[in-house]
Design a protein around this motif. Structure first.
Motif, PDB file in Angstrom:
ATOM      1  N   GLY A   1     -49.674  17.313  57.194  1.00  0.00           N
ATOM      2  CA  GLY A   1     -48.504  16.814  56.482  1.00  0.00           C
ATOM      3  C   GLY A   1     -48.475  17.184  55.022  1.00  0.00           C
ATOM      4  O   GLY A   1     -47.926  16.434  54.197  1.00  0.00           O
ATOM      5  N   LEU A   2     -49.043  18.339  54.680  1.00  0.00           N
ATOM      6  CA  LEU A   2     -49.117  18.762  53.283  1.00  0.00           C
ATOM      7  C   LEU A   2     -47.936  19.657  52.914  1.00  0.00           C
ATOM      8  O   LEU A   2     -47.484  20.474  53.708  1.00  0.00           O
ATOM      9  CB  LEU A   2     -50.421  19.531  53.020  1.00  0.00           C
ATOM     10  N   ARG A   3     -47.460  19.514  51.706  1.00  0.00           N
ATOM     11  CA  ARG A   3     -46.423  20.390  51.178  1.00  0.00           C
ATOM     12  C   ARG A   3     -47.007  21.787  50.993  1.00  0.00           C
ATOM     13  O   ARG A   3     -48.152  21.942  50.568  1.00  0.00           O
ATOM     14  CB  ARG A   3     -45.933  19.830  49.846  1.00  0.00           C
ATOM     15  N   LEU A   4     -46.223  22.821  51.291  1.00  0.00           N
ATOM     16  CA  LEU A   4     -46.712  24.193  51.182  1.00  0.00           C
ATOM     17  C   LEU A   4     -45.707  25.066  50.449  1.00  0.00           C
ATOM     18  O   LEU A   4     -44.524  25.088  50.791  1.00  0.00           O
ATOM     19  CB  LEU A   4     -46.967  24.789  52.570  1.00  0.00           C
TER      20      LEU A   4
ATOM     21  N   THR B   1     -55.895  16.389  49.583  1.00  0.00           N
ATOM     22  CA  THR B   1     -54.913  17.245  48.908  1.00  0.00           C
ATOM     23  C   THR B   1     -53.496  16.828  49.293  1.00  0.00           C
ATOM     24  O   THR B   1     -53.240  16.418  50.424  1.00  0.00           O
ATOM     25  CB  THR B   1     -55.149  18.724  49.296  1.00  0.00           C
ATOM     26  N   ASP B   2     -52.562  16.955  48.342  1.00  0.00           N
ATOM     27  CA  ASP B   2     -51.157  16.637  48.605  1.00  0.00           C
ATOM     28  C   ASP B   2     -50.327  17.872  48.909  1.00  0.00           C
ATOM     29  O   ASP B   2     -49.347  17.798  49.654  1.00  0.00           O
ATOM     30  CB  ASP B   2     -50.537  15.938  47.388  1.00  0.00           C
ATOM     31  N   ALA B   3     -50.700  18.999  48.300  1.00  0.00           N
ATOM     32  CA  ALA B   3     -49.887  20.201  48.436  1.00  0.00           C
ATOM     33  C   ALA B   3     -50.744  21.446  48.259  1.00  0.00           C
ATOM     34  O   ALA B   3     -51.824  21.393  47.644  1.00  0.00           O
ATOM     35  CB  ALA B   3     -48.756  20.201  47.407  1.00  0.00           C
ATOM     36  N   VAL B   4     -50.243  22.555  48.779  1.00  0.00           N
ATOM     37  CA  VAL B   4     -50.960  23.829  48.703  1.00  0.00           C
ATOM     38  C   VAL B   4     -50.025  24.909  48.177  1.00  0.00           C
ATOM     39  O   VAL B   4     -48.883  25.033  48.647  1.00  0.00           O
ATOM     40  CB  VAL B   4     -51.517  24.257  50.084  1.00  0.00           C
ATOM     41  N   LEU B   5     -50.514  25.677  47.212  1.00  0.00           N
ATOM     42  CA  LEU B   5     -49.842  26.898  46.784  1.00  0.00           C
ATOM     43  C   LEU B   5     -50.649  28.064  47.337  1.00  0.00           C
ATOM     44  O   LEU B   5     -51.798  28.273  46.941  1.00  0.00           O
ATOM     45  CB  LEU B   5     -49.774  26.990  45.262  1.00  0.00           C
ATOM     46  N   HIS B   6     -50.041  28.812  48.254  1.00  0.00           N
ATOM     47  CA  HIS B   6     -50.746  29.947  48.861  1.00  0.00           C
ATOM     48  C   HIS B   6     -50.345  31.223  48.118  1.00  0.00           C
ATOM     49  O   HIS B   6     -49.329  31.853  48.415  1.00  0.00           O
ATOM     50  CB  HIS B   6     -50.411  30.051  50.341  1.00  0.00           C
ATOM     51  N   ALA B   7     -51.162  31.574  47.126  1.00  0.00           N
ATOM     52  CA  ALA B   7     -50.888  32.746  46.295  1.00  0.00           C
ATOM     53  C   ALA B   7     -51.772  33.931  46.650  1.00  0.00           C
ATOM     54  O   ALA B   7     -51.563  35.034  46.146  1.00  0.00           O
ATOM     55  CB  ALA B   7     -51.071  32.394  44.817  1.00  0.00           C
ATOM     56  N   ALA B   8     -52.765  33.720  47.500  1.00  0.00           N
ATOM     57  CA  ALA B   8     -53.681  34.802  47.863  1.00  0.00           C
ATOM     58  C   ALA B   8     -52.982  35.803  48.757  1.00  0.00           C
ATOM     59  O   ALA B   8     -52.202  35.436  49.636  1.00  0.00           O
ATOM     60  CB  ALA B   8     -54.912  34.231  48.575  1.00  0.00           C
ATOM     61  N   ALA B   9     -53.248  37.090  48.531  1.00  0.00           N
ATOM     62  CA  ALA B   9     -52.665  38.135  49.378  1.00  0.00           C
ATOM     63  C   ALA B   9     -53.327  39.467  49.065  1.00  0.00           C
ATOM     64  O   ALA B   9     -53.898  39.656  47.986  1.00  0.00           O
ATOM     65  CB  ALA B   9     -51.163  38.249  49.156  1.00  0.00           C
TER      66      ALA B   9
END
Length: 320
Positions: A103-106, A65-73
């Motif tokens: 080293g992933l974009r978040l 993976t290159d990046a993560v979108l953390h939308a869970a809440a």
């Protein structure tokens, strides 16, 4: 890019995952709802069923993976503090740590609810000091999550979208719809209250910009145009074919009554959500607009849909 989206079976996560696919990214969505996961896969999103409270279930998804979108809440005005801590603070910390280690974009989805207790109203900037008081457990937990994310991953982007709505919304409009249909929503102000909302497509757009062009820090996100809350509620009542709120109850009286209902709910063994919460009253009676200068200048953000078109879309779906 290869992007992992947490909370992909939720409203915002699902819309954003599909938007990222439409823009040519390879997307994997994490969530607990297998049926919604199947719908995601039909739209080109790879799906992995996982409980974010159990890192062993989702850490393997970060490989490649290159990046993560953390939308869970846990996004609600009512609940138990241990659950808010577990789902909003602890999970966010673990996701941020895992991304930093690889080293992933978040990009982390937060909330401008952190401003609510400050009694601010117009063009609130991200630099506004917040805490130590918060007007809901949700707001408090999301602020603590921001602190954890910043500590673990200083290069992370945090978005604070206000009042996310749109067709398929499972929180804001359904809650108002239930109150209107039950006839239990009084008119809490004599005049009008203007606030800002954020169409889900605008949040998805901001998230994509942040994923594609790194911009560390916190960013307010809205539709950019204030909307009249009570006129919107009247329009929603008309679309539903129910009576508009008419019986006037002063906001302070309603808020005090809500606190009594909250106390009774906390004392109940099952802790059921009260029909009225103090936080809900404040959202309908206190104006707020946010300063979008930072998002415009550093993310290149501009809303892709305005509130007039966005709310018309929602009202049409309700009427249908």
């Amino acid at each position: 890019m290869r992007i992992l989206v947490t909370g992909a079976t939720g409203f915002l996560g699902g819309v954003t995952a599909r938007e990222l696919v439409r823009h040519g990214h390879t997307v994997m969505g994490l969530g607990r709802n297998a049926a919604r996961g199947a719908a995601l896969e039909a739209d080109g999103v790879r799906f992995m069923q996982a409980d974010l409270r159990t890192p062993a279930e989702w850490l393997p998804a970060l490989n490649g993976t290159d990046a993560v979108l953390h939308a869970a809440a846990r996004s609600t005005l009512w609940g138990r503090w241990p659950d808010f801590m577990a789902d909003n603070v602890t999970v966010s910390r673990e996701v941020a740590r895992a991304c930093a280690a690889r080293g992933l974009r978040l990009v982390h989805i937060s909330t401008p609810s952190v401003y609510n207790a400050m009694r601010l109203s117009h063009h609130v900037p991200e630099t506004t000091p917040v805490g130590p008081r918060f007007d809901s457990l949700y707001a408090h937990s999301k602020y603590l999550a921001e602190l954890e994310v910043t500590l673990a991953h200083p290069e992370a982007t945090m978005l604070r979208p206000r009042g996310i709505y749109g067709v398929g919304d499972t929180a804001l409009m359904p809650r108002l719809t239930r109150a209107l249909r039950a006839g239990r929503l009084p008119r809490l102000v004599r005049g009008e209250v203007h606030t800002e909302l954020t169409h889900v497509r605008n949040v998805a757009h901001a998230a994509r910009l942040a994923l594609e062009h790194p911009a560390p820090g916190v960013f307010n996100i809205t539709d950019g145009v204030p909307v009249p809350i009570w006129a919107t509620l009247d329009a929603l009542a008309d679309a539903l074919g129910v009576a508009r709120p008419a019986r006037y109850v002063p906001a302070r009286l309603a808020e005090n009554a809500a606190r009594v209902l909250e106390l009774a709910a906390r004392l109940h063994p099952a802790r059921p959500e009260p029909t009225l919460t103090a936080g809900g009253v404040r959202l309908l009676t206190r104006p707020m607009t946010l300063d979008l200068t930072r998002a415009r200048e550093r993310l290149g953000y501009a809303p892709v849909i305005g509130p007039q078109a966005g709310l018309a879309e929602v009202l049409m779906a309700v009427h249908a």
